[in-house]
Scaffold this active site. Sequence first.
Site, PDB file in Angstrom:
ATOM      1  N   GLU A 107     -47.161  -3.526  -6.097  1.00 46.03           N
ATOM      2  CA  GLU A 107     -48.583  -3.738  -5.834  1.00 46.03           C
ATOM      3  C   GLU A 107     -49.415  -2.679  -6.545  1.00 46.03           C
ATOM      4  O   GLU A 107     -50.548  -2.931  -6.948  1.00 46.03           O
ATOM      5  CB  GLU A 107     -48.837  -3.684  -4.314  1.00 46.03           C
ATOM      6  CG  GLU A 107     -50.288  -3.930  -3.909  1.00 46.03           C
ATOM      7  CD  GLU A 107     -50.485  -3.964  -2.398  1.00 46.03           C
ATOM      8  OE1 GLU A 107     -49.526  -3.674  -1.662  1.00 46.03           O
ATOM      9  OE2 GLU A 107     -51.598  -4.280  -1.959  1.00 46.03           O
ATOM     10  N   ASP A 125     -52.843 -11.486   3.922  1.00 43.87           N
ATOM     11  CA  ASP A 125     -52.344 -10.113   3.924  1.00 43.87           C
ATOM     12  C   ASP A 125     -53.124  -9.194   4.857  1.00 43.87           C
ATOM     13  O   ASP A 125     -52.882  -9.164   6.054  1.00 43.87           O
ATOM     14  CB  ASP A 125     -52.330  -9.590   2.474  1.00 43.87           C
ATOM     15  CG  ASP A 125     -51.622  -8.252   2.323  1.00 43.87           C
ATOM     16  OD1 ASP A 125     -51.051  -7.755   3.303  1.00 43.87           O
ATOM     17  OD2 ASP A 125     -51.644  -7.687   1.205  1.00 43.87           O
ATOM     18  N   HIS A 145     -47.317  -9.889  -3.960  1.00 45.58           N
ATOM     19  CA  HIS A 145     -48.206  -9.225  -4.925  1.00 45.58           C
ATOM     20  C   HIS A 145     -47.679  -9.355  -6.363  1.00 45.58           C
ATOM     21  O   HIS A 145     -48.323  -9.956  -7.195  1.00 45.58           O
ATOM     22  CB  HIS A 145     -48.476  -7.743  -4.591  1.00 45.58           C
ATOM     23  CG  HIS A 145     -49.037  -7.540  -3.229  1.00 45.58           C
ATOM     24  ND1 HIS A 145     -50.180  -8.170  -2.812  1.00 45.58           N
ATOM     25  CD2 HIS A 145     -48.591  -6.790  -2.158  1.00 45.58           C
ATOM     26  CE1 HIS A 145     -50.439  -7.808  -1.547  1.00 45.58           C
ATOM     27  NE2 HIS A 145     -49.491  -6.998  -1.128  1.00 45.58           N
ATOM     28  N   TYR A 204     -43.853  -4.869  10.920  1.00 44.14           N
ATOM     29  CA  TYR A 204     -43.104  -3.603  10.838  1.00 44.14           C
ATOM     30  C   TYR A 204     -43.420  -2.599  11.943  1.00 44.14           C
ATOM     31  O   TYR A 204     -42.826  -1.525  11.989  1.00 44.14           O
ATOM     32  CB  TYR A 204     -43.268  -2.959   9.455  1.00 44.14           C
ATOM     33  CG  TYR A 204     -44.694  -2.758   8.990  1.00 44.14           C
ATOM     34  CD1 TYR A 204     -45.416  -1.636   9.371  1.00 44.14           C
ATOM     35  CD2 TYR A 204     -45.307  -3.686   8.146  1.00 44.14           C
ATOM     36  CE1 TYR A 204     -46.723  -1.444   8.934  1.00 44.14           C
ATOM     37  CE2 TYR A 204     -46.609  -3.506   7.710  1.00 44.14           C
ATOM     38  CZ  TYR A 204     -47.305  -2.388   8.107  1.00 44.14           C
ATOM     39  OH  TYR A 204     -48.606  -2.202   7.681  1.00 44.14           O
ATOM     40  N   HIS A 218     -39.723  -3.823   3.464  1.00 42.68           N
ATOM     41  CA  HIS A 218     -41.140  -3.475   3.328  1.00 42.68           C
ATOM     42  C   HIS A 218     -41.495  -3.280   1.867  1.00 42.68           C
ATOM     43  O   HIS A 218     -42.472  -3.838   1.371  1.00 42.68           O
ATOM     44  CB  HIS A 218     -41.530  -2.250   4.156  1.00 42.68           C
ATOM     45  CG  HIS A 218     -42.981  -1.919   3.975  1.00 42.68           C
ATOM     46  ND1 HIS A 218     -43.442  -1.180   2.909  1.00 42.68           N
ATOM     47  CD2 HIS A 218     -44.073  -2.307   4.679  1.00 42.68           C
ATOM     48  CE1 HIS A 218     -44.766  -1.121   2.990  1.00 42.68           C
ATOM     49  NE2 HIS A 218     -45.172  -1.789   4.034  1.00 42.68           N
TER      50      HIS A 218
HETATM   51 ZN   LIG Z   1     -48.726  -6.861   2.899  1.00 42.23          ZN
END
Ligand SMILES: [Zn+2]
Length: 449
Positions: A238, A323, A272, A126, A208
């Site tokens: 998350e 991650d 997640h 991103y 995102h």
């Molecule tokens: Zn992530």
Amino acid sequence: MKTFWAPHAWLRREGGSLTAVENDVRIDVDAAGRISAITPDSGPAPQGATVLTGLALPGMANAHSHAFHRALRGAVQVGSGTFWTWRDTMYRAADALDPDNYLALATAVYAEMALAGVTAVGEFHYVHHQPGGAPYTEPNAMGEALIEAAARAGIRITLLDACYLSSGFGEAPNRHQTRFSDGSAEAWAARVSLLKERDHAKIGAAIHSVRAVPEQELGAVAAWAKERQAPLHVHLSEQVAENDACLAAHGVTPTQLLARHGVLGPRTSAVHATHLSEEDLQLLTDTSTVICMCPTTERDLADGIGPARRLASSGCPVSLGSDSHAVIDLFEEARALELNERLATQRRGHWTAAALLRAATEDGHASLGWSESGRLERGALADFCTVALDTPRTAGQPPQLGAEAAVFAASAADVRDVVVGGRVVVRDGTHLSVPETGRALNEAIGALR
Ligand SMILES: [Zn+2]
């Protein structure tokens, strides 16, 4: 054509789904980098074969990566804080990136992944534009740096280019986030459409999160991915705060909001998926959405334990990712799924080693669009790794328990050989094109300070 020979290999039994450790396994690879034959009980290594060490496994897929988060390792363990204070530190690292230093950093990070047995990475990307938000002359300069980094490190990449437009529900990007934003999903799609796939690189899409993409823009990202039959990844629930903010803004949970706009489905990975309602679980199951678990990050960021076992039991494939790269070790991610469940339920035996390996290999690759990888079988891409069975961590049991030893006791440091498309990338624990991987990481991370 190349021939490899492994003393042991974790193979699927012919015509079945059961896997077992076989001995004296010959692996023939054709000029296109695919497995042309795989022969257990083949006798001693044939002349000219590349002799591998230990137990051969399919290559592992790191299905969720933010390469630059590697720069935070250790630094974010000082003092206390929350997910949100961690995020502030992460934004400062993002501020320092440019295409050149990101190429150096990502090359070293992907080399670390290769050393851990990873043959494909899903890079959830991103940081698209210059600080402040102005595009680079080459609008995909940052994404191209990541694709080149994977090539230099010898692994496959799916660049999951993330649409990131807002700071929260109805809030403009903050000063750190301006370089993440294309302004609209339409502008995001126009930029991403310029990216070209390569032999080692696929292009996928990402949302995102429901915080970062306004409701009216979700459908456009899903449509872009659908048109190309490309993977679509999204951070989902998350943190409880994300659910609360979504409920306050829209009256529904993030999962329900995504479902409303056609984001869920078998090409989609929900990353997640930690805090879910009963209705959310049903929606993910009904759509066969892939669940990408990142247990070492989820525990590092105090996210909680997501319902991976329940979703897997109802038919959702599960993949694994490192991650934030608190550690890069897919064995650790895999066993954490089972060990987290044990702590939460006070019972053992939720995931077998074989099921965990499948998440780390076949299902992870499929979630990134590399469905021809992640299996040691004829016709598959010749992507595999080996784990030594005679290290202080893995020694002591017969090779037939090699899968259990690998998943429940090995570390990334026990990986010896890594082959991607028939090309040897790691030999006897050394990365061939980035041999001083620690030094490369030191220099690349030091350059950001
Ligand atoms: Zn992530």
